[in-house]
Design a protein around this motif. Sequence first.
Motif, short mmCIF file in Angstrom:
data_model
loop_
_atom_site.label_atom_id
_atom_site.label_comp_id
_atom_site.label_asym_id
_atom_site.label_seq_id
_atom_site.Cartn_x
_atom_site.Cartn_y
_atom_site.Cartn_z
N MET A 1 0.91 -1.25 0.04
CA MET A 1 0.11 0.05 0.10
C MET A 1 0.88 1.18 0.12
O MET A 1 1.45 1.73 1.11
CB MET A 1 -0.75 0.16 1.33
CG MET A 1 -1.96 -1.17 1.05
SD MET A 1 -3.16 -0.71 2.47
CE MET A 1 -4.55 -1.80 1.62
N ALA A 2 1.07 1.89 -1.03
CA ALA A 2 1.74 3.02 -1.34
C ALA A 2 1.23 4.40 -0.48
O ALA A 2 2.11 5.23 -0.30
CB ALA A 2 2.22 3.22 -2.69
N ASP A 3 0.14 4.35 -0.10
CA ASP A 3 -0.79 5.26 0.49
C ASP A 3 -0.12 5.49 1.90
O ASP A 3 -0.61 6.56 2.53
CB ASP A 3 -1.98 5.65 0.11
CG ASP A 3 -2.97 4.34 0.60
OD1 ASP A 3 -2.24 3.56 1.50
OD2 ASP A 3 -4.09 4.38 0.50
N GLY A 4 0.17 4.46 2.46
CA GLY A 4 0.70 4.58 3.58
C GLY A 4 -0.52 4.50 4.81
O GLY A 4 -0.24 4.38 6.19
N LYS A 5 -1.54 4.10 4.40
CA LYS A 5 -2.91 3.88 5.32
C LYS A 5 -2.57 2.44 5.97
O LYS A 5 -2.05 1.51 5.69
CB LYS A 5 -3.98 3.42 4.53
CG LYS A 5 -4.57 4.68 3.85
CD LYS A 5 -6.01 4.48 3.13
CE LYS A 5 -6.56 5.67 2.76
NZ LYS A 5 -7.69 5.22 1.95
N PRO A 6 -2.86 2.50 7.22
CA PRO A 6 -2.76 1.20 8.35
C PRO A 6 -3.58 0.07 7.84
O PRO A 6 -4.69 0.48 7.34
CB PRO A 6 -3.36 1.68 9.69
CG PRO A 6 -3.19 3.32 9.76
CD PRO A 6 -3.42 3.61 8.16
N THR A 7 -2.96 -1.05 7.50
CA THR A 7 -3.78 -2.14 7.35
C THR A 7 -4.28 -2.88 8.43
O THR A 7 -4.36 -2.58 9.63
CB THR A 7 -2.94 -3.28 6.62
OG1 THR A 7 -2.00 -3.64 7.80
CG2 THR A 7 -1.98 -2.65 5.58
N LEU A 8 -5.45 -3.60 8.02
CA LEU A 8 -6.14 -4.41 9.10
C LEU A 8 -5.34 -4.92 10.25
O LEU A 8 -5.56 -4.68 11.41
CB LEU A 8 -7.17 -5.40 8.58
CG LEU A 8 -7.97 -6.37 9.36
CD1 LEU A 8 -9.16 -5.31 9.98
CD2 LEU A 8 -8.66 -7.38 8.57
N PHE A 9 -4.39 -5.66 9.87
CA PHE A 9 -3.65 -6.60 10.79
C PHE A 9 -2.54 -5.54 11.56
O PHE A 9 -1.70 -6.15 12.20
CB PHE A 9 -3.06 -7.89 10.35
CG PHE A 9 -4.33 -8.77 9.99
CD1 PHE A 9 -4.96 -9.17 11.04
CD2 PHE A 9 -4.15 -9.45 8.75
CE1 PHE A 9 -6.06 -10.06 10.69
CE2 PHE A 9 -5.03 -10.30 8.40
CZ PHE A 9 -6.13 -10.51 9.32
N SER A 10 -2.44 -4.21 11.35
CA SER A 10 -1.52 -3.54 12.04
C SER A 10 -2.17 -2.91 13.21
O SER A 10 -1.32 -2.34 14.17
CB SER A 10 -1.12 -2.21 11.21
OG SER A 10 -2.25 -1.40 10.97
N ARG A 11 -3.26 -3.35 13.68
CA ARG A 11 -4.28 -2.74 14.71
C ARG A 11 -4.37 -4.05 15.63
O ARG A 11 -4.60 -5.30 15.35
CB ARG A 11 -5.46 -2.22 14.47
CG ARG A 11 -5.29 -1.21 13.48
CD ARG A 11 -6.83 -0.66 13.24
NE ARG A 11 -6.85 -1.32 11.79
CZ ARG A 11 -7.55 -0.75 10.88
NH1 ARG A 11 -8.08 0.50 10.94
NH2 ARG A 11 -7.81 -1.10 9.66
N PRO A 12 -4.36 -3.81 17.21
CA PRO A 12 -4.17 -4.88 18.08
C PRO A 12 -5.51 -5.68 17.85
O PRO A 12 -5.36 -6.83 18.15
CB PRO A 12 -4.06 -4.03 19.43
CG PRO A 12 -3.45 -2.93 19.05
CD PRO A 12 -3.99 -2.43 17.66
N ALA A 13 -6.72 -5.16 17.80
CA ALA A 13 -7.87 -5.90 18.12
C ALA A 13 -8.21 -6.99 16.82
O ALA A 13 -8.25 -7.93 16.92
CB ALA A 13 -9.17 -4.89 18.09
N PRO A 14 -8.02 -6.39 15.62
CA PRO A 14 -8.09 -7.38 14.59
C PRO A 14 -6.97 -8.69 14.48
O PRO A 14 -7.34 -9.84 14.40
CB PRO A 14 -8.07 -6.56 13.15
CG PRO A 14 -8.50 -5.04 13.82
CD PRO A 14 -7.78 -5.00 15.22
N ILE A 15 -5.85 -8.27 14.76
CA ILE A 15 -4.82 -9.28 14.99
C ILE A 15 -4.93 -10.26 15.96
O ILE A 15 -4.90 -11.56 15.94
CB ILE A 15 -3.32 -8.86 15.19
CG1 ILE A 15 -2.34 -9.79 14.80
CG2 ILE A 15 -2.91 -8.18 16.39
CD1 ILE A 15 -0.90 -9.27 14.67
N ALA A 16 -5.38 -9.69 17.23
CA ALA A 16 -5.98 -10.73 18.48
C ALA A 16 -7.22 -11.59 17.92
O ALA A 16 -6.92 -12.79 18.16
CB ALA A 16 -6.19 -9.77 19.54
#
Length: 168
Positions: A1-16
């Motif tokens: 992702m060249a626009d630098g937006k956080p991805t789903l699994f970069s956040r604690p709740a979705p990865i957990a």
Amino acid sequence: MADGKPTLFSRPAPIALFILLALALDQAVKWAVDRYLPFEEAVHVIPMLALFRTHNYGVAFSMLSNMEGWFIVGMRLFVVAFVLWLWRRTPKDRFFAHLGYAMIIAGAIGNLIDRFLHGYVIDYVLFYTQTWSFAVFNLADSFITIGACAIVLDELLHARRAKAMKAE
């Protein structure tokens, strides 16, 4: 992702949540295998694929099976801690890296749960031919392998994007 937006699994709740769902699936399959599959008897599914329940005292694909159990537990705990550290340090726009970290953590914890519950890991997937067979493995091992491949893919894509941006 060249626009630098956080991805789903970069956040604690979705990865957990992903890790918990992967662990539940891994443990449910291992429970069913342990309960219903005969021990060390091949149940042929399709040519070159059999279900074959066995006990693995090592790590993924039976590596280090001659090592002390607590060494392997410690090594798995270290891997989980290291991957969590990598997850926190990796830029939030690196989707495949974060997905790979989640898969590795889920696989390592899944096998760690087996080690604590049984003293060994339940393996059950066997690929084979008439003259060759691959190490017996399980879903958690698959998570670890696919996770590592996702991280490598992410690095390749990142290098490609960096090269394209440099050429502009």
